[in-house]
Design an enzyme around this catalytic site. Sequence first.
Site, PDB file in Angstrom:
ATOM      1  N   ARG A  67       0.850  -1.205   0.000  1.00 27.92           N
ATOM      2  CA  ARG A  67       0.000   0.000   0.000  1.00 27.92           C
ATOM      3  C   ARG A  67       0.883   1.251   0.000  1.00 27.92           C
ATOM      4  O   ARG A  67       0.537   2.279  -0.574  1.00 27.92           O
ATOM      5  CB  ARG A  67      -0.959   0.022   1.201  1.00 27.92           C
ATOM      6  CG  ARG A  67      -1.646   1.376   1.396  1.00 27.92           C
ATOM      7  CD  ARG A  67      -3.000   1.321   2.085  1.00 27.92           C
ATOM      8  NE  ARG A  67      -3.038   0.483   3.255  1.00 27.92           N
ATOM      9  CZ  ARG A  67      -2.465   0.785   4.439  1.00 27.92           C
ATOM     10  NH1 ARG A  67      -1.828   1.915   4.608  1.00 27.92           N
ATOM     11  NH2 ARG A  67      -2.560  -0.062   5.448  1.00 27.92           N
ATOM     12  N   TYR A 125     -11.687  19.198 -15.700  1.00 29.79           N
ATOM     13  CA  TYR A 125     -12.248  17.867 -15.929  1.00 29.79           C
ATOM     14  C   TYR A 125     -13.483  17.665 -15.035  1.00 29.79           C
ATOM     15  O   TYR A 125     -13.492  18.119 -13.884  1.00 29.79           O
ATOM     16  CB  TYR A 125     -11.164  16.827 -15.623  1.00 29.79           C
ATOM     17  CG  TYR A 125     -11.638  15.412 -15.718  1.00 29.79           C
ATOM     18  CD1 TYR A 125     -11.864  14.820 -16.961  1.00 29.79           C
ATOM     19  CD2 TYR A 125     -11.885  14.659 -14.575  1.00 29.79           C
ATOM     20  CE1 TYR A 125     -12.313  13.510 -17.054  1.00 29.79           C
ATOM     21  CE2 TYR A 125     -12.328  13.348 -14.662  1.00 29.79           C
ATOM     22  CZ  TYR A 125     -12.539  12.785 -15.899  1.00 29.79           C
ATOM     23  OH  TYR A 125     -12.983  11.491 -15.984  1.00 29.79           O
ATOM     24  N   ASP A 143      -2.924  19.937 -14.236  1.00 34.66           N
ATOM     25  CA  ASP A 143      -3.318  18.644 -14.786  1.00 34.66           C
ATOM     26  C   ASP A 143      -2.840  18.617 -16.241  1.00 34.66           C
ATOM     27  O   ASP A 143      -3.360  19.338 -17.089  1.00 34.66           O
ATOM     28  CB  ASP A 143      -4.842  18.490 -14.695  1.00 34.66           C
ATOM     29  CG  ASP A 143      -5.340  17.139 -15.233  1.00 34.66           C
ATOM     30  OD1 ASP A 143      -4.629  16.506 -16.040  1.00 34.66           O
ATOM     31  OD2 ASP A 143      -6.461  16.731 -14.854  1.00 34.66           O
ATOM     32  N   LYS A 155      -5.059   7.626 -19.443  1.00 31.81           N
ATOM     33  CA  LYS A 155      -5.191   8.162 -20.793  1.00 31.81           C
ATOM     34  C   LYS A 155      -3.917   7.899 -21.600  1.00 31.81           C
ATOM     35  O   LYS A 155      -3.618   6.770 -21.886  1.00 31.81           O
ATOM     36  CB  LYS A 155      -5.536   9.657 -20.718  1.00 31.81           C
ATOM     37  CG  LYS A 155      -6.668   9.971 -19.726  1.00 31.81           C
ATOM     38  CD  LYS A 155      -8.007   9.401 -20.143  1.00 31.81           C
ATOM     39  CE  LYS A 155      -9.087   9.509 -19.075  1.00 31.81           C
ATOM     40  NZ  LYS A 155      -9.336  10.831 -18.540  1.00 31.81           N
TER      41      LYS A 155
HETATM   42  C1  LIG Z   1      -9.673  11.240 -17.298  1.00 27.69           C
HETATM   43  C2  LIG Z   1      -9.169  12.468 -16.714  1.00 27.69           C
HETATM   44  C3  LIG Z   1      -9.020  12.592 -15.314  1.00 27.69           C
HETATM   45  C4  LIG Z   1      -9.442  11.502 -14.359  1.00 27.69           C
HETATM   46  O1  LIG Z   1      -8.713  10.326 -14.518  1.00 27.69           O
HETATM   47  P1  LIG Z   1      -9.258   8.870 -14.110  1.00 27.69           P
HETATM   48  O2  LIG Z   1      -8.073   8.010 -14.351  1.00 27.69           O
HETATM   49  O3  LIG Z   1     -10.439   8.581 -14.963  1.00 27.69           O
HETATM   50  O4  LIG Z   1      -9.638   8.944 -12.671  1.00 27.69           O
HETATM   51  C5  LIG Z   1      -8.502  13.772 -14.823  1.00 27.69           C
HETATM   52  N1  LIG Z   1      -8.145  14.787 -15.639  1.00 27.69           N
HETATM   53  C6  LIG Z   1      -8.279  14.708 -16.972  1.00 27.69           C
HETATM   54  C7  LIG Z   1      -7.883  15.861 -17.813  1.00 27.69           C
HETATM   55  C8  LIG Z   1      -8.791  13.548 -17.552  1.00 27.69           C
HETATM   56  O5  LIG Z   1      -8.924  13.483 -18.879  1.00 27.69           O
END
Ligand SMILES: *Cc1c(COP(=O)(O)O)cnc(C)c1O
Length: 391
Positions: A57, A110, A182, A207
């Site tokens: 963890r 997001y 982000d 992604k």
């Molecule tokens: C998909 C996404 C997230 C969240 O990610 P998860 O892996 O689905 O929790 C956050 N920021 C952006 C820009 C995203 O495209």
Amino acid sequence: MNNRKQGTKAVWGGQSELFYHGSTEVPIVNSVTFGYDNVDDWFDVASGKKEGHIYSRSTNPTVAVFEEKVRVLENAEAATSFSTGMAAISNTLSSLLSRGDRVVSIKDTYGGTSVLFLEFLPKDGIEVSLCETTNHEEIEAEMKKGCKLLYLETPTNPTLKILDLKRLIKSAHESGALVVVDNTLATPINQNPLELGADLVLHSATKYLGGHSDAMGGVVCGNKDLIQQIFHYREINGASLHANTAYLLLRGMQTLELRVLRHNENALKLAEHLQKHKKIEQVFYPGLESHPGHKIASGQMTGFGGVLAFSVKGDFDNVKVFLNSLELAHLAASLGSVSTLIGPPKVTSHAETTVEERKQLGIPENLIRCALGIENIEDIIADFDQALSKL
Ligand SMILES: *Cc1c(COP(=O)(O)O)cnc(C)c1O
């Protein structure tokens, strides 16, 4: 490794030494716990005097290689990972903010992040101010009222708005705020916010980092002290990345540069094609000279990414006919996959908003978001053309 180019870092980051039994590839260490020959060694690792692992963890050898690869790609001092991108975001915010703190951000974050800002952080006594996304003056004015943390995303989802990172980071630091970016849509191949002065950069590894839509994860990079604080929260909160998933993400990341260059090229070619198409109303892509953020994007990105949005002429029925006629795209949420993913924000990312709210966010009702895959773009364009011809 820090002076290597991004494609080399994607392959060799965290993997320049041999592993167990001379493995050239990263072993998946599924062990939950790690044993020691004697109590002294165990205590030395547990107390941080010696390197090693105690319990998965907190840290795990496979997961550590994933963190190292992202760290190298973002040129950061340290990185820590999470089970999903949202875990990276929520753990980062929760570990850095306390009751009474003020956060400044934008309206176009997001979807999940926006829910944190509007629903969950205020419950913990944290004040959140969400500004018009490209109104830099408003963001700066809000920060002057007091700001612990500025949270940014560029390009944004789904209308690909662009923020001037250098300018906003400088203003944030003048206000004494930390800056979190982000960088999921841009990827470390196209944009490195830490080099522009940001304190922390985070990714949904689900992604582009993983790149194959078969693994979820998140990661945040920055200086050692901040990452230690976030890591400590995560090891207790428990949103840890699993070794099997870390392996899938690592395997995907070795081709990160190759894939992202192709995503960039495909998106730009499709955007240019759609811009000239008589059945298309508007195309949103920062790589187009007509995009209001093109100049800023050109200054802070080396490529414009694989996501674009466009609106078809006519009503939502036309959107349905077009989408149902496509052969080479999944009608699905998410982005950053080798295959093209497409859908309308109205029923995916922004399904919970009203017509009026979408209008305020600049999201037309007939908007379609497309996350280009790495297919041959000639085939994608031909497929789009046959689908558009049905309108
Ligand atoms: C998909 C996404 C997230 C969240 O990610 P998860 O892996 O689905 O929790 C956050 N920021 C952006 C820009 C995203 O495209």
